[in-house]
Design a protein around this motif. Structure first.
Motif, mmCIF file in Angstrom:
data_model
loop_
_atom_site.group_PDB
_atom_site.id
_atom_site.type_symbol
_atom_site.label_atom_id
_atom_site.label_comp_id
_atom_site.label_asym_id
_atom_site.label_seq_id
_atom_site.Cartn_x
_atom_site.Cartn_y
_atom_site.Cartn_z
ATOM 1 N N GLN A 140 5.636 2.246 -6.681
ATOM 2 C CA GLN A 140 5.907 0.806 -6.743
ATOM 3 C C GLN A 140 4.816 0.065 -7.506
ATOM 4 O O GLN A 140 5.093 -0.878 -8.257
ATOM 5 C CB GLN A 140 6.052 0.240 -5.330
ATOM 6 C CG GLN A 140 7.338 0.643 -4.636
ATOM 7 C CD GLN A 140 7.609 -0.180 -3.387
ATOM 8 O OE1 GLN A 140 7.084 -1.271 -3.226
ATOM 9 N NE2 GLN A 140 8.421 0.352 -2.498
ATOM 10 N N SER A 198 -1.842 -7.651 -2.093
ATOM 11 C CA SER A 198 -0.458 -7.879 -2.504
ATOM 12 C C SER A 198 -0.189 -9.364 -2.730
ATOM 13 O O SER A 198 0.533 -9.745 -3.661
ATOM 14 C CB SER A 198 0.506 -7.313 -1.453
ATOM 15 O OG SER A 198 0.269 -7.900 -0.178
ATOM 16 N N LEU A 248 7.897 -8.231 -6.620
ATOM 17 C CA LEU A 248 7.463 -6.832 -6.551
ATOM 18 C C LEU A 248 6.157 -6.694 -5.771
ATOM 19 O O LEU A 248 5.972 -5.715 -5.028
ATOM 20 C CB LEU A 248 7.289 -6.269 -7.962
ATOM 21 C CG LEU A 248 8.570 -6.044 -8.770
ATOM 22 C CD1 LEU A 248 8.232 -5.700 -10.215
ATOM 23 C CD2 LEU A 248 9.421 -4.935 -8.145
ATOM 24 N N ARG A 290 6.884 -6.918 -2.068
ATOM 25 C CA ARG A 290 7.504 -5.666 -1.624
ATOM 26 C C ARG A 290 6.476 -4.549 -1.522
ATOM 27 O O ARG A 290 6.510 -3.743 -0.595
ATOM 28 C CB ARG A 290 8.617 -5.264 -2.583
ATOM 29 C CG ARG A 290 9.861 -6.145 -2.523
ATOM 30 C CD ARG A 290 10.971 -5.560 -3.379
ATOM 31 N NE ARG A 290 11.355 -4.235 -2.925
ATOM 32 C CZ ARG A 290 12.205 -3.427 -3.573
ATOM 33 N NH1 ARG A 290 12.710 -3.824 -4.728
ATOM 34 N NH2 ARG A 290 12.513 -2.263 -3.090
ATOM 35 N N ARG A 306 4.440 -4.265 1.718
ATOM 36 C CA ARG A 306 5.045 -3.607 2.886
ATOM 37 C C ARG A 306 4.836 -2.099 2.874
ATOM 38 O O ARG A 306 5.074 -1.439 3.883
ATOM 39 C CB ARG A 306 6.534 -3.951 2.948
ATOM 40 C CG ARG A 306 6.796 -5.435 3.199
ATOM 41 C CD ARG A 306 8.227 -5.677 3.642
ATOM 42 N NE ARG A 306 9.183 -5.487 2.572
ATOM 43 C CZ ARG A 306 9.611 -6.445 1.758
ATOM 44 N NH1 ARG A 306 9.138 -7.679 1.893
ATOM 45 N NH2 ARG A 306 10.492 -6.215 0.817
ATOM 46 N N GLN A 307 4.418 -1.534 1.723
ATOM 47 C CA GLN A 307 4.176 -0.099 1.619
ATOM 48 C C GLN A 307 2.704 0.267 1.835
ATOM 49 O O GLN A 307 2.374 1.445 1.928
ATOM 50 C CB GLN A 307 4.609 0.414 0.240
ATOM 51 C CG GLN A 307 6.109 0.370 -0.014
ATOM 52 C CD GLN A 307 6.866 1.349 0.874
ATOM 53 O OE1 GLN A 307 6.376 2.421 1.181
ATOM 54 N NE2 GLN A 307 8.057 0.961 1.287
#
Length: 432
Positions: free
Chosen positions: A216, A279, A391, A394, A397-398
């Motif tokens: 990602q 992030s 992006l 998102r 969250r990883q």
């Protein structure tokens, strides 16, 4: 950070400044040198620029493996010697074939320097010093490029081939000086792939692609470089000239505003982002760049005066510089924190490969679009910038808590690296 690591880091920063200083001498004048001074035409000059990108795309997949197996320092020294030979031969080359081969050597050497230096920074830093180290690297790179370009501009004379030969000789000398500076660096021991029996190049790439957060981040990185760096000297400049009527002197002012913003704001921005989620910092960059594209839209599509259009266009480049200053202490350290032990070189090279792909595709798409389809160009890259924000959120969250909030690792040794987010209640770090 130990005293030995600090001494090594100082030499690495000197190396970053010297390499950028050398590149600054030649990069702005490469097209003029090949097309006009050597009289080889615009087609050959365009091929030279393409060769730089192709050479990087070819060597980077192998560079990561070499860094992991042999360590970053030997790989960096080999890259510097290759780049020095390429720069010197480019300054002496008179024919198209020699120019292209020299450009390939210079481009390959330059490409390998990036992940090798980044891996050395990772090896010589800790969780609480890494962001500052990468911010310093970015600051010195931009300062070196700016100073090198300024001095090179006063040395160059399009009527004398010897003035360009001098520029390329200075660039080669900078690379060789860097070899001397770094050859005696004592790097701290870090795990190598050869320490793990049965590992293979195929297995290491499979492991990287199995890391969802890294995949990602690579997608996000492609969009970042495509929507910003890939437009600086192609689509955005073409748009400025054709749609906004920006003069070449104003375009130079805009580029200077970008560099000045980075140099002035870098460490002020560092204090702001050090205790923010990575992030969310990247997501904020997407919003800042969206404003930059709106300013560019006003410059070319609005109905204000030429002075207002020029001011808006210069502001676009300055806002891009602000975003770059926020990314430098954020993205590169995140790549390092996602890499398992001993795999930082592989991950740095993979991310550098993504960057090169974006820089190759960005001008090819943005150049024609910015020159001819002004409205669609602005809308397209406005959407890309908003996509960065989506992006980035998102990606958050990883990430594990420590990967997204690195200050949690201060005073601790991070246990989980390179994996998916830890299960609820699982230990993220243990005391020293």
């Amino acid at each position: 950070m130990t005293r030995a690591m600090g001494a090594a880091m100082r030499r690495i920063h000197v190396g970053n400044a010297l390499s950028a200083f050398g590149l600054g001498f030649t990069v702005p004048y490469l097209y003029v040198y090949v097309a006009q001074v050597r009289g080889l035409g615009a087609m050959t000059a365009g091929l030279v620029l393409a060769v730089f990108a192709v050479a990087a795309l070819i060597v980077l997949p192998f560079a990561g493996r070499a860094i992991v197996r042999r360590g970053p320092l030997p790989v960096l020294l080999a890259a510097l010697v290759t780049a020095a030979l390429g720069a010197l031969s480019l300054g002496l080359a008179a024919g198209a074939a020699t120019v292209l081969l020299s450009a390939a050597a210079l481009g390959a050497g330059q490409a390998v320097m990036q992940p090798a230096l980044a891996t050395m920074i990772v090896d010589c830093s800790s969780a609480d010093t890494r962001s500052r180290a990468f911010a310093m690297q970015f600051f010195l790179q931009n300062l070196g490029l700016g100073v090198g370009g300024l001095i090179g501009g006063h040395l160059v004379d399009t009527t004398r081939v010897s003035s360009f030969t001098l520029l390329f000789a200075i660039e080669a000398a900078m690379f060789l000086l860097l070899v001397g500076v770094l050859a005696t660096v004592r790097m701290p021991h870090s795990p190598r792939m050869e320490d793990a029996p049965g590992s293979s190049a195929k297995g290491s790439w499979k492991q990287l692609f199995g890391n969802r957060a890294m995949v990602q981040l690579c997608v996000l990185g492609f969009v970042l470089f495509f929507a910003c760096y890939g437009q600086f000297e192609s689509g955005l400049s073409a748009y400025g000239v054709e749609a906004a009527g920006i003069s070449t002197s104003a375009l130079g002012t805009a580029l200077a505003a970008n560099t000045l913003m980075i140099v002035v704001a870098q460490f002020a921005v560092l204090k702001l982002v050090e205790r923010r989620r990575r992030s969310r910092v990247i997501a904020a960059v997407g919003l800042i760049w969206s404003v930059a594209w709106l300013a560019a839209g006003y410059a070319g599509l609005g109905h204000g005066s030429q002075e207002m259009a020029t001011a808006a266009f210069v502001s676009t480049y300055a806002l891009f510089g602000l975003g770059e200053a926020m990314l430098s202490p954020t993205v590169a350290p995140l790549v390092a924190d996602l890499a398992p032990e001993g795999m930082a070189g592989q991950y740095n090279s993979a991310f550098a490969l993504v960057k090169q792909l974006a820089l190759a595709v960005g001008p090819a798409v943005g150049g024609p679009l910015g020159a001819a389809l002004h409205g669609p160009y602005i809308v397209t890259f406005l959407l890309f910038s908003l996509g960065i924000t989506v992006l980035a959120l998102r990606l958050g969250r990883q990430l594990t808590a420590v990967q997204d909030r690195p200050w949690l690792a201060r005073g601790t040794r991070v246990v989980r690296r390179g994996g998916a987010p830890a299960e609820h209640g699982a230990p993220l770090a243990e005391p020293r």
